[in-house]
Design a protein around this motif. Structure first.
Motif, PDB file in Angstrom:
ATOM      1  N   CYS A  26      -6.000  42.764 -15.333  1.00  0.00           N
ATOM      2  CA  CYS A  26      -5.150  42.506 -14.253  1.00  0.00           C
ATOM      3  C   CYS A  26      -4.016  41.689 -15.128  1.00  0.00           C
ATOM      4  O   CYS A  26      -2.957  41.834 -14.961  1.00  0.00           O
ATOM      5  N   HIS A  27      -4.521  40.806 -15.781  1.00  0.00           N
ATOM      6  CA  HIS A  27      -3.400  39.720 -16.468  1.00  0.00           C
ATOM      7  C   HIS A  27      -2.552  40.732 -17.451  1.00  0.00           C
ATOM      8  O   HIS A  27      -1.255  40.491 -17.524  1.00  0.00           O
ATOM      9  N   LEU A  28      -2.940  41.779 -17.961  1.00  0.00           N
ATOM     10  CA  LEU A  28      -2.343  42.710 -19.094  1.00  0.00           C
ATOM     11  C   LEU A  28      -1.429  43.386 -18.328  1.00  0.00           C
ATOM     12  O   LEU A  28      -0.205  43.512 -18.507  1.00  0.00           O
ATOM     13  N   ILE A  29      -1.617  43.802 -17.126  1.00  0.00           N
ATOM     14  CA  ILE A  29      -0.772  44.758 -16.017  1.00  0.00           C
ATOM     15  C   ILE A  29       0.073  43.789 -15.537  1.00  0.00           C
ATOM     16  O   ILE A  29       1.474  44.277 -15.714  1.00  0.00           O
ATOM     17  N   LEU A  30      -0.151  42.519 -15.125  1.00  0.00           N
ATOM     18  CA  LEU A  30       0.877  41.819 -14.852  1.00  0.00           C
ATOM     19  C   LEU A  30       1.992  41.447 -15.712  1.00  0.00           C
ATOM     20  O   LEU A  30       3.323  41.214 -15.562  1.00  0.00           O
ATOM     21  N   VAL A  31       1.544  41.018 -16.892  1.00  0.00           N
ATOM     22  CA  VAL A  31       2.435  40.655 -18.169  1.00  0.00           C
ATOM     23  C   VAL A  31       3.368  41.710 -18.506  1.00  0.00           C
ATOM     24  O   VAL A  31       4.462  41.707 -18.794  1.00  0.00           O
ATOM     25  N   ALA A  32       2.766  42.933 -18.561  1.00  0.00           N
ATOM     26  CA  ALA A  32       3.499  44.287 -18.921  1.00  0.00           C
ATOM     27  C   ALA A  32       4.495  44.597 -17.939  1.00  0.00           C
ATOM     28  O   ALA A  32       5.646  44.994 -18.248  1.00  0.00           O
ATOM     29  N   SER A  33       4.151  44.544 -16.652  1.00  0.00           N
ATOM     30  CA  SER A  33       5.123  44.710 -15.494  1.00  0.00           C
ATOM     31  C   SER A  33       6.237  43.651 -15.484  1.00  0.00           C
ATOM     32  O   SER A  33       7.492  43.852 -15.125  1.00  0.00           O
ATOM     33  N   ALA A  34       5.801  42.392 -15.905  1.00  0.00           N
ATOM     34  CA  ALA A  34       6.756  41.351 -15.698  1.00  0.00           C
ATOM     35  C   ALA A  34       8.152  41.473 -16.924  1.00  0.00           C
ATOM     36  O   ALA A  34       9.081  41.388 -16.865  1.00  0.00           O
ATOM     37  N   LEU A  35       7.376  42.037 -18.134  1.00  0.00           N
ATOM     38  CA  LEU A  35       8.430  42.417 -19.054  1.00  0.00           C
ATOM     39  C   LEU A  35       9.213  43.615 -18.779  1.00  0.00           C
ATOM     40  O   LEU A  35      10.537  44.011 -19.032  1.00  0.00           O
ATOM     41  N   VAL A  36       8.617  44.624 -17.997  1.00  0.00           N
ATOM     42  CA  VAL A  36       9.517  45.697 -17.602  1.00  0.00           C
ATOM     43  C   VAL A  36      10.534  45.532 -16.656  1.00  0.00           C
ATOM     44  O   VAL A  36      11.723  46.012 -16.862  1.00  0.00           O
ATOM     45  N   LEU A  37      10.126  44.487 -15.675  1.00  0.00           N
ATOM     46  CA  LEU A  37      11.140  43.769 -14.662  1.00  0.00           C
ATOM     47  C   LEU A  37      12.463  42.989 -15.633  1.00  0.00           C
ATOM     48  O   LEU A  37      13.410  43.180 -14.998  1.00  0.00           O
ATOM     49  N   VAL A  38      11.998  42.484 -16.529  1.00  0.00           N
ATOM     50  CA  VAL A  38      12.855  41.618 -17.133  1.00  0.00           C
ATOM     51  C   VAL A  38      13.986  42.665 -18.012  1.00  0.00           C
ATOM     52  O   VAL A  38      14.968  42.456 -17.976  1.00  0.00           O
ATOM     53  N   GLY A  39      13.323  43.761 -18.606  1.00  0.00           N
ATOM     54  CA  GLY A  39      14.147  44.832 -19.236  1.00  0.00           C
ATOM     55  C   GLY A  39      15.155  45.630 -18.195  1.00  0.00           C
ATOM     56  O   GLY A  39      16.105  45.614 -18.345  1.00  0.00           O
ATOM     57  N   VAL A  40      14.438  45.769 -17.105  1.00  0.00           N
ATOM     58  CA  VAL A  40      15.386  46.284 -15.844  1.00  0.00           C
ATOM     59  C   VAL A  40      16.313  45.601 -15.464  1.00  0.00           C
ATOM     60  O   VAL A  40      17.407  46.013 -15.473  1.00  0.00           O
ATOM     61  N   GLY A  41      16.100  44.111 -15.438  1.00  0.00           N
ATOM     62  CA  GLY A  41      17.100  43.282 -14.925  1.00  0.00           C
ATOM     63  C   GLY A  41      18.181  43.092 -15.963  1.00  0.00           C
ATOM     64  O   GLY A  41      19.433  42.907 -15.523  1.00  0.00           O
ATOM     65  N   ARG A  42      17.797  43.063 -17.123  1.00  0.00           N
ATOM     66  CA  ARG A  42      18.776  42.860 -18.263  1.00  0.00           C
ATOM     67  C   ARG A  42      19.661  44.024 -18.411  1.00  0.00           C
ATOM     68  O   ARG A  42      21.047  43.915 -18.406  1.00  0.00           O
ATOM     69  N   LEU A  43      19.055  45.432 -18.158  1.00  0.00           N
ATOM     70  CA  LEU A  43      19.849  46.664 -18.299  1.00  0.00           C
ATOM     71  C   LEU A  43      21.009  46.683 -17.253  1.00  0.00           C
ATOM     72  O   LEU A  43      22.175  47.126 -17.189  1.00  0.00           O
ATOM     73  N   ALA A  44      20.520  46.052 -15.899  1.00  0.00           N
ATOM     74  CA  ALA A  44      21.262  46.186 -14.715  1.00  0.00           C
ATOM     75  C   ALA A  44      22.502  45.216 -14.914  1.00  0.00           C
ATOM     76  O   ALA A  44      23.667  45.426 -14.588  1.00  0.00           O
ATOM     77  N   PHE A  45      22.047  44.080 -15.680  1.00  0.00           N
ATOM     78  CA  PHE A  45      23.409  43.122 -15.887  1.00  0.00           C
ATOM     79  C   PHE A  45      24.244  43.638 -16.753  1.00  0.00           C
ATOM     80  O   PHE A  45      25.455  43.468 -16.576  1.00  0.00           O
ATOM     81  N   ILE A  46      23.823  44.195 -17.973  1.00  0.00           N
ATOM     82  CA  ILE A  46      24.594  44.804 -18.907  1.00  0.00           C
ATOM     83  C   ILE A  46      25.477  45.942 -18.427  1.00  0.00           C
ATOM     84  O   ILE A  46      26.837  45.871 -18.331  1.00  0.00           O
ATOM     85  N   ALA A  47      24.906  46.591 -17.298  1.00  0.00           N
ATOM     86  CA  ALA A  47      25.701  47.782 -16.729  1.00  0.00           C
ATOM     87  C   ALA A  47      26.777  47.172 -15.790  1.00  0.00           C
ATOM     88  O   ALA A  47      28.057  47.661 -15.660  1.00  0.00           O
TER      89      ALA A  47
END
Length: 56
Positions: A26-47
């Motif tokens: 569960c913690h592994l999935i939470l950390v992975a999803s947090a990293l994905v959300l950070v990447g999506v947010g960064r991509l949206a900010f750059i766009a």
């Protein structure tokens, strides 16, 4: 030690290991999803940043 005591101790031990492994997953999935959300947010900010800069 009776066989029932040994079985009960093994069940408690294996249940503890199983719960620990489930929490680890569960913690592994939470950390992975947090990293994905950070990447999506960064991509949206750059766009949006490039989009705003193109109009200014």
């Amino acid at each position: 030690m009776d066989i029932t005591t040994t079985v009960a101790m093994n069940l408690v031990f294996l249940t503890t290991l199983g719960i620990g492994f489930a929490l680890f997953c569960c913690h592994l999935i939470l950390v992975a999803s947090a990293l994905v959300l950070v990447g999506v947010g960064r991509l949206a900010f750059i766009a949006l940043d490039r989009l705003v800069r193109s109009f200014v």
